[in-house]
Design a protein around this motif. Structure first.
Motif, PDB file in Angstrom:
ATOM      1  N   GLU A 247       0.814  -1.218   0.000  1.00  0.00           N
ATOM      2  CA  GLU A 247       0.000   0.000   0.000  1.00  0.00           C
ATOM      3  C   GLU A 247       0.845   1.263   0.000  1.00  0.00           C
ATOM      4  OE1 GLU A 247      -3.240   2.285  -0.342  1.00  0.00           O
ATOM      5  OE2 GLU A 247      -3.378   0.089  -0.215  1.00  0.00           O
ATOM      6  N   ALA A 248       1.895   1.304   0.835  1.00  0.00           N
ATOM      7  CA  ALA A 248       2.730   2.506   0.926  1.00  0.00           C
ATOM      8  C   ALA A 248       3.473   2.749  -0.383  1.00  0.00           C
ATOM      9  CB  ALA A 248       3.715   2.364   2.087  1.00  0.00           C
ATOM     10  N   VAL A 249       3.968   1.694  -1.003  1.00  0.00           N
ATOM     11  CA  VAL A 249       4.679   1.826  -2.275  1.00  0.00           C
ATOM     12  C   VAL A 249       3.711   2.299  -3.359  1.00  0.00           C
ATOM     13  CG1 VAL A 249       5.954   0.580  -4.065  1.00  0.00           C
ATOM     14  CG2 VAL A 249       6.414   0.106  -1.654  1.00  0.00           C
ATOM     15  N   PHE A 250       2.494   1.780  -3.323  1.00  0.00           N
ATOM     16  CA  PHE A 250       1.487   2.193  -4.298  1.00  0.00           C
ATOM     17  C   PHE A 250       1.147   3.671  -4.140  1.00  0.00           C
ATOM     18  CE2 PHE A 250      -3.214   2.418  -5.288  1.00  0.00           C
ATOM     19  CZ  PHE A 250      -3.036   2.515  -6.660  1.00  0.00           C
ATOM     20  N   ARG A 251       0.945   4.136  -2.911  1.00  0.00           N
ATOM     21  CA  ARG A 251       0.632   5.551  -2.685  1.00  0.00           C
ATOM     22  C   ARG A 251       1.766   6.450  -3.166  1.00  0.00           C
ATOM     23  NH1 ARG A 251      -1.191   3.779   2.468  1.00  0.00           N
ATOM     24  NH2 ARG A 251       0.695   4.680   3.397  1.00  0.00           N
ATOM     25  N   LYS A 252       3.001   6.016  -2.934  1.00  0.00           N
ATOM     26  CA  LYS A 252       4.154   6.789  -3.392  1.00  0.00           C
ATOM     27  C   LYS A 252       4.158   6.879  -4.915  1.00  0.00           C
ATOM     28  CE  LYS A 252       9.235   6.753  -3.331  1.00  0.00           C
ATOM     29  NZ  LYS A 252      10.436   6.013  -2.864  1.00  0.00           N
ATOM     30  N   ALA A 253       3.863   5.766  -5.584  1.00  0.00           N
ATOM     31  CA  ALA A 253       3.828   5.761  -7.049  1.00  0.00           C
ATOM     32  C   ALA A 253       2.715   6.658  -7.567  1.00  0.00           C
ATOM     33  CB  ALA A 253       3.659   4.337  -7.559  1.00  0.00           C
ATOM     34  N   VAL A 254       1.566   6.618  -6.939  1.00  0.00           N
ATOM     35  CA  VAL A 254       0.438   7.450  -7.371  1.00  0.00           C
ATOM     36  C   VAL A 254       0.775   8.925  -7.216  1.00  0.00           C
ATOM     37  CG1 VAL A 254      -1.953   8.098  -6.861  1.00  0.00           C
ATOM     38  CG2 VAL A 254      -1.288   5.687  -6.916  1.00  0.00           C
ATOM     39  N   SER A 255       1.509   9.280  -6.160  1.00  0.00           N
ATOM     40  CA  SER A 255       1.873  10.684  -5.941  1.00  0.00           C
ATOM     41  C   SER A 255       2.786  11.226  -7.034  1.00  0.00           C
ATOM     42  CB  SER A 255       2.556  10.850  -4.575  1.00  0.00           C
ATOM     43  OG  SER A 255       3.853  10.255  -4.578  1.00  0.00           O
ATOM     44  N   GLY A 256       3.440  10.318  -7.752  1.00  0.00           N
ATOM     45  CA  GLY A 256       4.338  10.749  -8.820  1.00  0.00           C
ATOM     46  C   GLY A 256       3.665  10.914 -10.171  1.00  0.00           C
ATOM     47  N   ILE A 257       2.378  10.599 -10.274  1.00  0.00           N
ATOM     48  CA  ILE A 257       1.660  10.748 -11.544  1.00  0.00           C
ATOM     49  C   ILE A 257       1.510  12.229 -11.864  1.00  0.00           C
ATOM     50  CG2 ILE A 257      -0.556  10.423 -12.713  1.00  0.00           C
ATOM     51  CD1 ILE A 257      -0.887   7.816 -11.198  1.00  0.00           C
ATOM     52  N   GLN A 258       1.933  12.601 -13.073  1.00  0.00           N
ATOM     53  CA  GLN A 258       1.866  13.999 -13.490  1.00  0.00           C
ATOM     54  C   GLN A 258       0.768  14.262 -14.514  1.00  0.00           C
ATOM     55  OE1 GLN A 258       5.743  15.446 -14.659  1.00  0.00           O
ATOM     56  NE2 GLN A 258       6.748  14.566 -12.883  1.00  0.00           N
ATOM     57  N   ASN A 259       0.399  13.240 -15.265  1.00  0.00           N
ATOM     58  CA  ASN A 259      -0.637  13.397 -16.290  1.00  0.00           C
ATOM     59  C   ASN A 259      -1.620  12.246 -16.136  1.00  0.00           C
ATOM     60  OD1 ASN A 259      -2.167  13.324 -18.711  1.00  0.00           O
ATOM     61  ND2 ASN A 259      -0.564  14.445 -19.794  1.00  0.00           N
ATOM     62  N   THR A 260      -2.796  12.541 -15.609  1.00  0.00           N
ATOM     63  CA  THR A 260      -3.759  11.481 -15.315  1.00  0.00           C
ATOM     64  C   THR A 260      -4.413  10.899 -16.560  1.00  0.00           C
ATOM     65  OG1 THR A 260      -5.454  13.194 -14.925  1.00  0.00           O
ATOM     66  CG2 THR A 260      -4.260  12.356 -13.004  1.00  0.00           C
ATOM     67  N   THR A 261      -4.178  11.502 -17.706  1.00  0.00           N
ATOM     68  CA  THR A 261      -4.657  10.915 -18.961  1.00  0.00           C
ATOM     69  C   THR A 261      -3.712   9.820 -19.426  1.00  0.00           C
ATOM     70  OG1 THR A 261      -5.674  13.000 -19.617  1.00  0.00           O
ATOM     71  CG2 THR A 261      -5.275  11.385 -21.360  1.00  0.00           C
ATOM     72  N   LEU A 262      -2.418  10.041 -19.223  1.00  0.00           N
ATOM     73  CA  LEU A 262      -1.412   9.099 -19.695  1.00  0.00           C
ATOM     74  C   LEU A 262      -1.041   8.057 -18.648  1.00  0.00           C
ATOM     75  CD1 LEU A 262       0.920  11.603 -21.575  1.00  0.00           C
ATOM     76  CD2 LEU A 262      -0.883  10.152 -22.509  1.00  0.00           C
ATOM     77  N   GLU A 263      -1.382   8.323 -17.375  1.00  0.00           N
ATOM     78  CA  GLU A 263      -1.150   7.359 -16.305  1.00  0.00           C
ATOM     79  C   GLU A 263      -2.344   7.423 -15.350  1.00  0.00           C
ATOM     80  OE1 GLU A 263       3.264   6.720 -14.975  1.00  0.00           O
ATOM     81  OE2 GLU A 263       2.967   8.866 -15.237  1.00  0.00           O
ATOM     82  N   ARG A 264      -3.015   6.291 -15.163  1.00  0.00           N
ATOM     83  CA  ARG A 264      -4.211   6.261 -14.327  1.00  0.00           C
ATOM     84  C   ARG A 264      -4.017   5.318 -13.154  1.00  0.00           C
ATOM     85  NH1 ARG A 264      -7.065   4.915 -19.198  1.00  0.00           N
ATOM     86  NH2 ARG A 264      -7.965   3.125 -18.109  1.00  0.00           N
TER      87      ARG A 264
END
Length: 404
Positions: A146-163
């Motif tokens: 869960e913690a690794v997933f939240r960290k990865a989600v925080s790095g998303i810059q374009n929600t169209t290209l990464e969801r």
């Protein structure tokens, strides 16, 4: 003014470089010492063209995580310490790059290079380059922590290209991994990422180059030696080969080739493994998938499934380690049992990825005025090949413009 450029190395980086230079109108000689092209690190890699998932291995927390891995049987990372100054220098530089700030800065560099490469690859395909099992199914990265997933989600810059996706949404994107849903924290899906066969891509490039005017292919051993006026000399098969400029793109072997010039490339071979399976077609996943916590990638290539994983630091050759292969096969049985090696034979492979400590390749001029470097792409060679090639073509033009 068009020039004669010699490219050393017939892997995905060298061939892409030669192709970009031919397209720019130059005369190109490609030198490869192996029996054919794409037989080194390009041969059976993961098959993913992960243009938006290019985060370097060096990051905050990785050293501590790696220590835990190395105490665990079948871990994604293994380390064998050697009395090798090159290994220690590389590891110290790697550790110094393991900060969040450095990781984000280098990730931006790799992202830009990857996106440039994706645009260039599209042009090449539109011009007729084909035969390497290219598809654009998107890439799904699965996270169990869960913690690794939240960290990865925080790095998303374009929600169209990464969801960011819930476990249930991950199962909808790729049903072949639906049984993992109870163990997942979530996933990130990049719909525009691609897959292709790197070795077939190398062969397609070679065939296209052989049809191009001004191209020469030499299956010979190349060496570099100091020359006059701050330049270097290229020796091929024991003879001096004249060229206006030389591009060194020989993977891990580039380190040895550059050494006589006083150029010490910070490259180290990170050994990786892959299995190529041919299970029943209906069991194959369509989407390209990365099991992040186990560092395993799954890519469908035609009627085959390529599974790639593991980093062995300190391995000196490409021999097949039975224990590492057994661990990889066990992971396939657990993660994708319908395509496991128990039900179909597999073709194992191991290769040495030529990596820099930061994960950022070296693309640029060297201390020799006529030598350009295109090395150190690590596990991202296929992804970054076209973008790196375009940058070399730009540098070749700039070198001539500057009158060097």
């Amino acid at each position: 003014m068009k020039q004669h450029i010699a490219v050393i190395g017939g892997g995905v980086i060298g061939l892409s470089t030669a192709y970009a230079l031919i397209r720019a109108g130059h005369r190109v000689t490609l030198i490869e010492q192996n029996a054919d092209v794409g037989l080194g690190a390009s041969y059976a890699n993961g098959g993913q063209l992960s243009y938006r998932y290019v985060t370097p291995l060096a990051d905050a927390g990785i050293p501590r995580q790696a220590l835990r891995w190395m105490l665990k049987s079948g871990s994604p990372v293994s380390l064998r310490l050697r009395a090798d100054p090159k290994q220690w220098r590389w590891m110290l530089s790697f550790l110094s790059a393991c900060t969040r700030t450095t990781n984000r800065r280098n990730a931006k560099v790799l992202l830009q290079l990857g996106l440039e490469g994706q645009a260039e690859m599209e042009i090449w395909r539109e011009e007729g380059l084909k035969g390497f099992l290219w598809r654009q199914p998107g890439k799904l990265v699965l996270y169990r922590n869960e913690a690794v997933f939240r960290k990865a989600v925080s790095g998303i810059q374009n929600t169209t290209l990464e969801r960011a996706l819930s476990p249930a949404e991950c199962a909808e994107i790729e049903p072949a991994f639906a049984h993992l849903t109870p163990n997942l924290a979530g996933g990130i899906f990049s719909p525009e990422d691609e897959v292709a066969d790197s070795h077939l891509f190398c062969k397609a490039l070679k065939a296209a180059l052989l049809d191009a005017p001004g191209f020469q292919y030499l299956q010979e051993k190349a060496t570099l030696a100091p020359d006059t006026n701050n330049t270097c000399m290229l020796i091929v098969g024991g003879r001096h080969l004249e060229a206006d400029q030389i591009v060194l793109a020989a993977g891990l072997n580039s380190r040895k080739l550059a050494a006589p010039l006083g150029i010490h490339l910070p490259l180290y071979g990170l050994k990786g493994y892959s299995l190529t399976l041919r299970p029943l077609p209906e069991t194959l996943p369509s989407v390209s998938v990365t099991d992040y916590d186990n560092r395993v990638v799954y890519a469908r290539l035609g009627d085959a499934l390529r599974v790639a994983a593991m980093v062995d630091i300190g391995a000196e050759d490409t021999s097949l380690n039975p224990k590492r292969l057994a661990s990889l096969r066990a992971l396939v049985r657990q993660t994708l049992p319908q395509a496991s090696t128990d039900h179909s034979p597999d073709s194992p492979w191991a290769g040495l990825r030529p990596a820099t400590p930061t994960g950022v390749p070296i693309i640029g001029r060297s201390k020799c005025d006529n030598l350009l470097l295109n090395v150190g792409h690590g596990a991202l060679g296929f992804t970054l090949a076209a973008g790196s090639a375009v940058r070399i073509a730009q540098l070749v033009a700039a070198v001539h413009t500057d009158g060097v």
